[in-house]
Design an enzyme around this catalytic site. Structure first.
Site, PDB file in Angstrom:
ATOM      1  N   GLU A 277       0.836  -1.213   0.000  1.00  0.00           N
ATOM      2  CA  GLU A 277       0.000   0.000   0.000  1.00  0.00           C
ATOM      3  C   GLU A 277       0.865   1.256   0.000  1.00  0.00           C
ATOM      4  OE1 GLU A 277      -2.350  -1.117   3.395  1.00  0.00           O
ATOM      5  OE2 GLU A 277      -0.798  -0.448   4.778  1.00  0.00           O
ATOM      6  N   PRO A 278       1.598   1.460  -1.086  1.00  0.00           N
ATOM      7  CA  PRO A 278       2.445   2.647  -1.157  1.00  0.00           C
ATOM      8  C   PRO A 278       1.644   3.917  -1.406  1.00  0.00           C
ATOM      9  CG  PRO A 278       2.530   1.450  -3.213  1.00  0.00           C
ATOM     10  CD  PRO A 278       1.670   0.637  -2.290  1.00  0.00           C
ATOM     11  N   ARG A 280       3.712   7.379  -1.107  1.00  0.00           N
ATOM     12  CA  ARG A 280       4.760   8.280  -1.584  1.00  0.00           C
ATOM     13  C   ARG A 280       5.358   7.818  -2.912  1.00  0.00           C
ATOM     14  NH1 ARG A 280       7.578  11.262   2.234  1.00  0.00           N
ATOM     15  NH2 ARG A 280       6.914   9.672   3.719  1.00  0.00           N
ATOM     16  N   TYR A 321       9.376  17.310   9.595  1.00  0.00           N
ATOM     17  CA  TYR A 321      10.272  16.141   9.500  1.00  0.00           C
ATOM     18  C   TYR A 321      11.685  16.497   9.080  1.00  0.00           C
ATOM     19  CZ  TYR A 321       5.541  14.371   8.604  1.00  0.00           C
ATOM     20  OH  TYR A 321       4.192  14.120   8.645  1.00  0.00           O
ATOM     21  N   CYS A 348       4.404  33.154   9.320  1.00  0.00           N
ATOM     22  CA  CYS A 348       5.056  33.786  10.458  1.00  0.00           C
ATOM     23  C   CYS A 348       5.521  32.724  11.441  1.00  0.00           C
ATOM     24  CB  CYS A 348       4.108  34.766  11.119  1.00  0.00           C
ATOM     25  SG  CYS A 348       3.906  36.209  10.093  1.00  0.00           S
ATOM     26  N   GLU A 349       6.535  32.013  11.046  1.00  0.00           N
ATOM     27  CA  GLU A 349       7.123  30.912  11.801  1.00  0.00           C
ATOM     28  C   GLU A 349       8.587  30.869  11.415  1.00  0.00           C
ATOM     29  OE1 GLU A 349       4.084  29.081  13.834  1.00  0.00           O
ATOM     30  OE2 GLU A 349       6.004  28.058  13.592  1.00  0.00           O
ATOM     31  N   TYR A 377       2.040  13.970   0.333  1.00  0.00           N
ATOM     32  CA  TYR A 377       1.998  14.592   1.663  1.00  0.00           C
ATOM     33  C   TYR A 377       2.259  16.092   1.631  1.00  0.00           C
ATOM     34  CZ  TYR A 377       2.268   9.679   2.999  1.00  0.00           C
ATOM     35  OH  TYR A 377       2.030   8.336   3.118  1.00  0.00           O
TER      36      TYR A 377
HETATM   37  N1  LLP Z   1       0.050   2.169   4.960  1.00  0.00           N
HETATM   38  C1  LLP Z   1      -0.043   2.621   6.205  1.00  0.00           C
HETATM   39  C2  LLP Z   1      -0.751   1.847   7.222  1.00  0.00           C
HETATM   40  C3  LLP Z   1       0.537   3.852   6.548  1.00  0.00           C
HETATM   41  O1  LLP Z   1       0.462   4.272   7.788  1.00  0.00           O
HETATM   42  C4  LLP Z   1       1.189   4.600   5.540  1.00  0.00           C
HETATM   43  C5  LLP Z   1       1.781   5.889   5.852  1.00  0.00           C
HETATM   44  C6  LLP Z   1       1.243   4.090   4.238  1.00  0.00           C
HETATM   45  C7  LLP Z   1       0.652   2.860   3.984  1.00  0.00           C
HETATM   46  C8  LLP Z   1       1.884   4.814   3.092  1.00  0.00           C
HETATM   47  O2  LLP Z   1       3.223   5.035   3.322  1.00  0.00           O
HETATM   48  P1  LLP Z   1       4.167   5.562   2.140  1.00  0.00           P
HETATM   49  O3  LLP Z   1       4.239   4.490   1.074  1.00  0.00           O
HETATM   50  O4  LLP Z   1       3.563   6.796   1.602  1.00  0.00           O
HETATM   51  O5  LLP Z   1       5.477   5.810   2.781  1.00  0.00           O
HETATM   52  N2  LLP Z   1       3.202  12.550   6.586  1.00  0.00           N
HETATM   53  C9  LLP Z   1       4.452  11.826   6.488  1.00  0.00           C
HETATM   54  C10 LLP Z   1       4.230  10.405   6.106  1.00  0.00           C
HETATM   55  C11 LLP Z   1       3.368   9.679   7.082  1.00  0.00           C
HETATM   56  C12 LLP Z   1       3.020   8.341   6.573  1.00  0.00           C
HETATM   57  C13 LLP Z   1       2.095   7.644   7.484  1.00  0.00           C
HETATM   58  N3  LLP Z   1       1.695   6.387   7.025  1.00  0.00           N
HETATM   59  C14 LLP Z   1       5.343  12.501   5.460  1.00  0.00           C
HETATM   60  O6  LLP Z   1       4.971  13.554   4.965  1.00  0.00           O
HETATM   61  O7  LLP Z   1       6.432  12.039   5.186  1.00  0.00           O
END
Ligand code: LLP
Length: 421
Positions: A277-278, A280, A321, A348-349, A377
């Site tokens: 489940e990607p 990003r 992050y 303003c940060e 994101y």
């Molecule tokens: N599945 C689950 C259960 C998750 O919690 C997440 C991300 C994904 C899939 C997708 O992950 P990805 O493939 O996108 O890495 N806001 C943060 C990222 C938080 C991700 C949380 N969960 C950022 O901007 O880097």
């Protein structure tokens, strides 16, 4: 001097036509990434499904693309589910995640007939059972496991290990599985894990798979439970700058599927269906953000600040992050870097710095800056901080740009305020 092109579109023209700040996404890139994932995964394993984690980027257009490409969708809130439902996204292809779902959200999920709930606690399983009974439905569930593996990423992106709020520990699983067999409205289908986000190589995924396979073996021996589905999460890293060298996605998937196959073969276990489940990987490199330079200021200390018309409200990731992005001066693409500058957002940060210490050609007021790899994101985490309107999203398809999500107006920002006392 030339202009920076993104998927056959001149980004300076895009900025002129649609204004800035502006998110620009490429449908071609999204499609290509989905197809690559699907075909690699299909080649390596016979029963597998790819889901897109909609928290990374959600809009009507992306749901159209995902429906067309026949992949699944992860949602983590009633709000995400709402759009999927409104777009008639096939409910059986939806997995409803989240560590703290409200009764309303669970009921909405049951009402739409989502394919699975990914449960994060024992209590949640019993709540879903009760709500499913009331709705006259059987809820298929996966139990989220915290495999205890800590990957190498920013601590706020870690979702496994000793300090995470997510999942049940492997020690708690036997009881949870036994409990499920006594719940008439629960169909317990298997397990889920997600080690964290922006992983640069497959080590954490493999460590987690090892833990999960032992768990699958143990619950079969102990509880007679056949795991039908193993959902291995997302987390596949992308290159934000040249310094990031993520493992090729084929290496992630190859190593992960082989590990499952080998373990099942040598332990006489039936192979579970696999899910990834990607978010990003699909959305990140498919987008950029365009900004206009409002001012250039050199401090007595010698730091050159490039002030742009966006920042924390359209991209909070550097502040949250310490995320590092690359950028180009879109109207001076290919020019030799002139000096090292810092691109500052307009909120303003003090922490609203988009990019620290980046070498760029001479930057002047009115120049267009393109920040790269902002498709995941960024839009989904945008806010109205300082009452800035959330910028529009332009989607490029075959070289043709069009508004995919219109930019907010000032009126939109205040649309929910009560007008009268
Ligand atoms: N599945 C689950 C259960 C998750 O919690 C997440 C991300 C994904 C899939 C997708 O992950 P990805 O493939 O996108 O890495 N806001 C943060 C990222 C938080 C991700 C949380 N969960 C950022 O901007 O880097």
């Amino acid at each position: 001097m030339e202009n920076f092109m993104f998927h056959d579109c001149d980004t300076v023209d895009l900025a002129k036509k649609f204004g800035t700040p502006l998110y620009v996404m490429s449908e071609d890139e999204i499609t290509e990434r989905v197809r690559t994932l699907k075909s690699l995964f299909d080649d390596k394993y016979e029963r597998c499904r790819t889901h897109f984690a909609s928290k990374a980027f959600l809009s009507r257009d992306i749901l159209r693309i995902l429906t067309r490409e026949n992949i699944g969708l992860d949602v983590v809130s009633g709000g995400e589910l709402y759009l999927a439902r409104d777009m008639n996204f096939p409910p059986e292809r939806i997995a409803f995640h989240g560590n703290s779902k409200s009764a309303r959200e669970i009921t909405e999920g049951l009402g739409y007939g989502v394919g699975k709930f990914v449960c994060d606690s024992i209590q949640e399983i019993t709540v879903i059972d009760g709500l499913a009974r009331a709705a006259g439905k059987i809820a298929k569930i996966l139990i989220r496991v915290n495999p205890g593996v800590e990957g190498h990423t920013h601590r706020h992106m870690l979702t496994s290990g000793g300090r995470t709020k997510f999942g049940l520990t492997p020690e708690e699983i036997a009881d949870a599985v036994s409990m499920c067999s006594g719940l008439a409205n629960i169909d317990m289908a298997g397990f889920h894990f997600h080690v964290g986000s922006q992983m640069m190589d497959e080590r954490a995924h493999l460590g987690a798979i090892d833990v999960m396979l032992e768990l699958i073996k143990k619950t079969r021996a102990g509880q007679g439970f056949e795991t039908r589905i193993l959902d291995m999460g997302g987390g596949f890293g992308v290159a934000y700058t040249d310094a990031d060298k993520p493992s090729p996605i084929a290496d992630f998937l190859g190593a992960m599927t082989s590990r499952v196959e080998e373990f099942c073969a040598s332990n006489g276990l039936a192979r579970p269906d696999l899910i990834i489940e990607p978010g990003r990987y699909i959305a990140g490199p498919s987008g950029i953000t365009l900004y206009t330079v409002c001012n250039v200021k050199e401090t007595p200390g010698g730091v050159v600040y490039i002030g742009v018309d966006g920042g924390y409200f359209d991209n909070p990731r550097p502040a949250l992050y310490e995320a590092v992005y690359g950028a180009v001066v879109a109207n001076k693409y290919g020019d030799t870097p002139d000096r090292v500058v810092t691109i500052a957002g307009k909120c303003c940060e003090s922490g609203d710095i988009l990019i620290r210490d980046i070498a760029l050609p001479k930057v002047e007021r009115g120049d267009i800056i393109a920040v790269l790899c902002t498709g995941a994101y960024n839009h989904s985490m945008a806010s109205n901080y300082n009452k800035n309107p959330i910028p529009a999203v332009v989607m490029i398809n075959g070289g043709h740009p069009r508004i995919s999500v219109r930019g907010q107006t000032y009126e939109d920002i205040y649309a929910c305020d009560a007008m009268e006392v």
